[in-house]
Scaffold this active site. Sequence first.
Site, PDB file in Angstrom:
ATOM      1  N   ASP A  71      56.047  40.198  24.976  1.00 29.22           N
ATOM      2  CA  ASP A  71      56.161  39.194  26.029  1.00 29.22           C
ATOM      3  C   ASP A  71      55.262  37.999  25.743  1.00 29.22           C
ATOM      4  O   ASP A  71      54.289  38.089  24.989  1.00 29.22           O
ATOM      5  CB  ASP A  71      55.829  39.792  27.388  1.00 29.22           C
ATOM      6  CG  ASP A  71      54.397  40.310  27.482  1.00 29.22           C
ATOM      7  OD1 ASP A  71      54.022  41.133  26.632  1.00 29.22           O
ATOM      8  OD2 ASP A  71      53.648  39.878  28.400  1.00 29.22           O
ATOM      9  N   GLU A 133      52.357  42.675  28.703  1.00 25.52           N
ATOM     10  CA  GLU A 133      50.914  42.704  28.435  1.00 25.52           C
ATOM     11  C   GLU A 133      50.225  41.561  29.154  1.00 25.52           C
ATOM     12  O   GLU A 133      49.087  41.696  29.632  1.00 25.52           O
ATOM     13  CB  GLU A 133      50.662  42.619  26.927  1.00 25.52           C
ATOM     14  CG  GLU A 133      49.209  42.762  26.510  1.00 25.52           C
ATOM     15  CD  GLU A 133      48.412  41.445  26.511  1.00 25.52           C
ATOM     16  OE1 GLU A 133      47.176  41.499  26.402  1.00 25.52           O
ATOM     17  OE2 GLU A 133      49.051  40.371  26.629  1.00 25.52           O
TER      18      GLU A 133
END
Length: 381
Positions: A71, A133
């Site tokens: 991400d 994350e």
Amino acid sequence: MTVETVLADLVAFPSVCRTPNGAIVDHVRAFLSGHGVESTILPGPEGDRSNLFATIGPQLPGGVVLSAHLDVVPAPPEGWLGDPFSLRRDGDRLIGRGAVDMKGFVACVLASVPMLVARKLERPIHIALSYDEEVGCIGVRHMIARLPELCAQPQGCIVGEPSGLHPVLRHKGKIAQRVTVNGKAGHSSRPDLGDNAIHYASQLISAVHAEALKHADEGPFAPAFAPPYSTLQVGTIQGGASINIVPARCVFEVEARAIAGQQPAELLAFLPGEAERIRLAAERTGHNVAFGFETMSDYPPLELPEGDPLVALTEAVSMMPRQQAVSFGTEAGLFQAAGIPAIVCGPGDVNRAHKPEEYITDGELAGAMAMIARLADRLEG
């Protein structure tokens, strides 16, 4: 295939945190499959996001996990000179959202797969790619919980966050909480008949500031960090509807970052007691206020002992000296908490992350590719 083309493909996926990531996960799975590497997709409870785990080499203990997140943070157009999700070259810079944080490292891992497959590894290299994350190391928790069924106990985990390839032994942990303050609305000409949620919130915010100053003045201190103490801050606040209405609701978000040796939740443990003190004081004057607390994210600090074999191994393969600490957080602390020694070591400079025109250089990618090749040398014989 070059590491640049692999990175270009990854950057082209707008895998912004808190959004579905099936497209990029399917791309990575297809890439690995094309080189004969099977992977396991690990859906998260959200239903539209997944982790990916793969192993190259024998299913034996003592391997190394290469960990990264897929991400990226959002990329508002302001400040970008081109499409953030289309890799662009400027000299030796490769520009795009996630180029340094941390699709550059993912690209190096994937571009190394043909080499790794060709090696006769005696101990495995595991590839662990996670989601979300950037909003509190959400996805990796679910993957770590399933590691015992995915692989034998690894020697350690290298988290490839940008550190200039310096092996980082410690980082701060973090907790973020959302605090909701509920009062009573009223006309601003009669504030005595309402309960001003912003005023009560400001009292609790002042307590956060006082606690932050206490840590700065009294410690405990850890000189390896900058700043060398645990920190607290309020980052957002929302409340009120109009200047002539007593606000009935106020919401603010507070974070704490803990040096190694402290747990983040301990730093905010004073908040409920302070809120109760404020509530009782309001009650004694005929007013009412209610506080609610929601933990948004919480991950532990990292503290890898100097003598752990992973330190010497990572120094040898990165060919860079160790760095004692960084103040930003990573997934490494969660691996360590699960009993897997972890270290941070990846290409690029973290100060370029989360900014317009984020970039990584050719030399930084080449350095990470060489590090992975040297790691394969160590695991081959």
